[in-house]
Design a protein around this motif. Structure first.
Motif, mmCIF file in Angstrom:
data_model
loop_
_atom_site.group_PDB
_atom_site.id
_atom_site.type_symbol
_atom_site.label_atom_id
_atom_site.label_comp_id
_atom_site.label_asym_id
_atom_site.label_seq_id
_atom_site.Cartn_x
_atom_site.Cartn_y
_atom_site.Cartn_z
ATOM 1 N N ARG A 69 -31.455 1.176 20.675
ATOM 2 C CA ARG A 69 -32.583 0.803 21.547
ATOM 3 C C ARG A 69 -33.745 0.266 20.728
ATOM 4 N NH1 ARG A 69 -30.952 5.468 24.536
ATOM 5 N NH2 ARG A 69 -32.427 6.761 23.369
ATOM 6 N N TYR A 123 -29.725 -5.025 27.782
ATOM 7 C CA TYR A 123 -30.577 -6.089 27.252
ATOM 8 C C TYR A 123 -29.854 -7.434 27.377
ATOM 9 C CZ TYR A 123 -33.172 -2.180 25.231
ATOM 10 O OH TYR A 123 -33.902 -1.022 25.055
ATOM 11 N N LYS A 183 -34.672 -12.561 19.731
ATOM 12 C CA LYS A 183 -33.746 -12.103 20.757
ATOM 13 C C LYS A 183 -32.285 -12.222 20.322
ATOM 14 C CE LYS A 183 -36.842 -12.748 24.667
ATOM 15 N NZ LYS A 183 -37.025 -13.280 26.039
ATOM 16 N N PHE A 187 -32.887 -3.357 19.756
ATOM 17 C CA PHE A 187 -32.960 -4.319 20.859
ATOM 18 C C PHE A 187 -34.394 -4.514 21.336
ATOM 19 C CE2 PHE A 187 -28.418 -3.596 20.915
ATOM 20 C CZ PHE A 187 -27.920 -4.850 21.246
ATOM 21 N N GLU A 188 -35.180 -3.456 21.355
ATOM 22 C CA GLU A 188 -36.599 -3.614 21.716
ATOM 23 C C GLU A 188 -37.306 -4.508 20.704
ATOM 24 O OE1 GLU A 188 -38.225 -2.716 24.366
ATOM 25 O OE2 GLU A 188 -36.594 -1.595 25.323
ATOM 26 N N ASP A 240 -30.871 -10.264 27.951
ATOM 27 C CA ASP A 240 -31.621 -11.390 27.383
ATOM 28 C C ASP A 240 -31.483 -11.490 25.871
ATOM 29 O OD1 ASP A 240 -32.987 -8.885 27.494
ATOM 30 O OD2 ASP A 240 -34.831 -9.859 26.852
ATOM 31 N N VAL A 241 -30.799 -10.525 25.246
ATOM 32 C CA VAL A 241 -30.646 -10.501 23.791
ATOM 33 C C VAL A 241 -29.188 -10.824 23.435
ATOM 34 C CG1 VAL A 241 -30.828 -9.113 21.690
ATOM 35 C CG2 VAL A 241 -32.485 -8.793 23.555
ATOM 36 N N ARG A 281 -36.461 -8.192 21.161
ATOM 37 C CA ARG A 281 -37.164 -8.824 22.278
ATOM 38 C C ARG A 281 -38.524 -9.387 21.867
ATOM 39 N NH1 ARG A 281 -35.979 -5.060 27.681
ATOM 40 N NH2 ARG A 281 -34.270 -6.405 28.448
#
Length: 358
Positions: free
Chosen positions: A170, A210, A181, A173-174, A212-213, A177
């Motif tokens: 997490r 996620y 990405k 991935f955060e 968008d990644v 963003r």
């Protein structure tokens, strides 16, 4: 309103007493330029000097004091040079990481204009799981993950748990963003099928949240080749403890020098800025060490504080500090490891001046 921060300062060993004050001076200059309230720096004993004064490389009073500050700046340590029994104990940074469950080791590798990057354009971040994996000092609640059933047999355990992988994934991935990405998962699931296989599969499960990644993955051995050939193409790399340590040293050199490789070790509530390199005892006391890594670590720490306190001035200070380092290098000021002739103190003065101009 801006927040007022109390930050711990632990000079450590070797070049630590030279480069840590350099980072403090640069951070203070950036805080002034950003209009941030003056930082309260609290110096705390650690390392060989603390063994002499407190009987421990990490005195309990230091650990108690770290509970009371917002975050801290840790200099390098030379635990291999400590007298016994201190040499055989968990090293200072490991002791602190365990005490505060600093599970995320965030290690950027970014080349500088005017630097000596092996792969120009490198700008990636390695997100290293910091509490488990194949490092014996972090795999167990008590004792270590290494043992010898006979004098001629040594065994090491590697620990991977779903909960630890989920939280580091997490974090990766955060972070992605806020950048390009893209996340690359590094593992060795073709051989270490259960342990790093679990790491890979859990990271892919987290990736589903996620969309968008973009996500890809590589075996650790292949990843070393990819970094050498095309480090500039990677964004965020997430991996287990030992692989992350090795890859981040390689990435630092590809970006220009291990002396420019910063990091923070963080939990949800505490963070420790720490250069990725060691204590370099061979050059200690000569005013020639490169302070960039610890300066950029301090910049990361300011940004971490900004995120936790919704403090735009702390964010501005972190950005100004990094920009000041970049400006100094761009202007041709560099220490010997980067092909220059500047001393530690001269480079620090150049950064402070550049921060002021910004």
């Amino acid at each position: 309103m801006t927040h007022s921060y109390a930050l711990g300062v632990l000079h450590g060993d070797g070049i630590g007493p030279e480069i840590v004050p350099a980072a403090v001076a640069a951070a203070d200059a950036a805080a002034r330029a950003a209009g941030l309230a003056p930082i309260e720096w609290r110096e705390l004993p650690l390392g060989l000097a603390a063994i002499g004064t407190h009987g421990s490389a990490v005195p309990e009073s230091t650990l108690d004091a770290l509970e009371t500050v917002d975050a801290w700046l840790l200099g390098p340590h030379d635990s291999a040079a400590y007298p016994e029994p201190h040499r055989s104990l968990l090293n200072p940074s490991g002791t602190i990481r365990k005490r505060f469950d600093l599970f995320a080791n965030i290690r950027p590798a970014k080349s500088f204009e005017g630097g000596r990057a092996v792969v120009p354009g490198t700008d990636l971040v390695i997100v290293r799981e910091n509490t488990q994996g194949f490092y014996a000092d972090r795999s167990t609640y008590a004792g270590t993950g290494e043992f010898m059933p006979t004098p001629d047999t040594a065994i090491a355990m590697g620990i991977i748990t779903r909960s630890a992988v989920e939280r580091i994934a997490r974090a990766a991935f955060e972070l992605a963003r806020t950048r390009g990405k893209r996340v690359t998962i590094v593992h060795k699931a073709n051989v270490l099928k259960l342990t790093t296989g679990l790491f890979k599969s859990v990271c892919l499960e987290v990736a589903a949240a996620y969309p968008d990644v973009a996500v890809d993955d590589f075996h650790i051995d292949a990843m070393t080749v990819h970094l050498v050939r095309r480090a500039h193409e990677f964004d965020v790399i997430v991996t287990e403890n030992m692989f992350g340590d090795i890859l981040s040293d390689l990435a630092g050199e590809l970006a220009g020098s291990l002396g420019i490789a910063p990091s923070i070790n963080a939990s949800d509530t505490k963070a420790m800025a720490q250069a990725a390199h060691g204590s370099a005892p061979d050059i200690a006391g000569r005013d020639v060490a490169n302070p960039i890594a610890i300066m950029l670590s301090a910049a990361m720490l300011l940004r971490w504080l900004a995120a936790g306190h919704d403090d735009p001035r702390a964010l501005d200070a972190g950005d100004r500090l990094e920009a000041g380092v970049e400006a100094a290098v761009r202007d041709g000021v560099a220490t010997a490891d980067m092909g220059g002739t500047a001393s530690t103190s001269a480079f620090t003065a150049a950064v402070v001046a550049a921060v002021g101009r910004a």
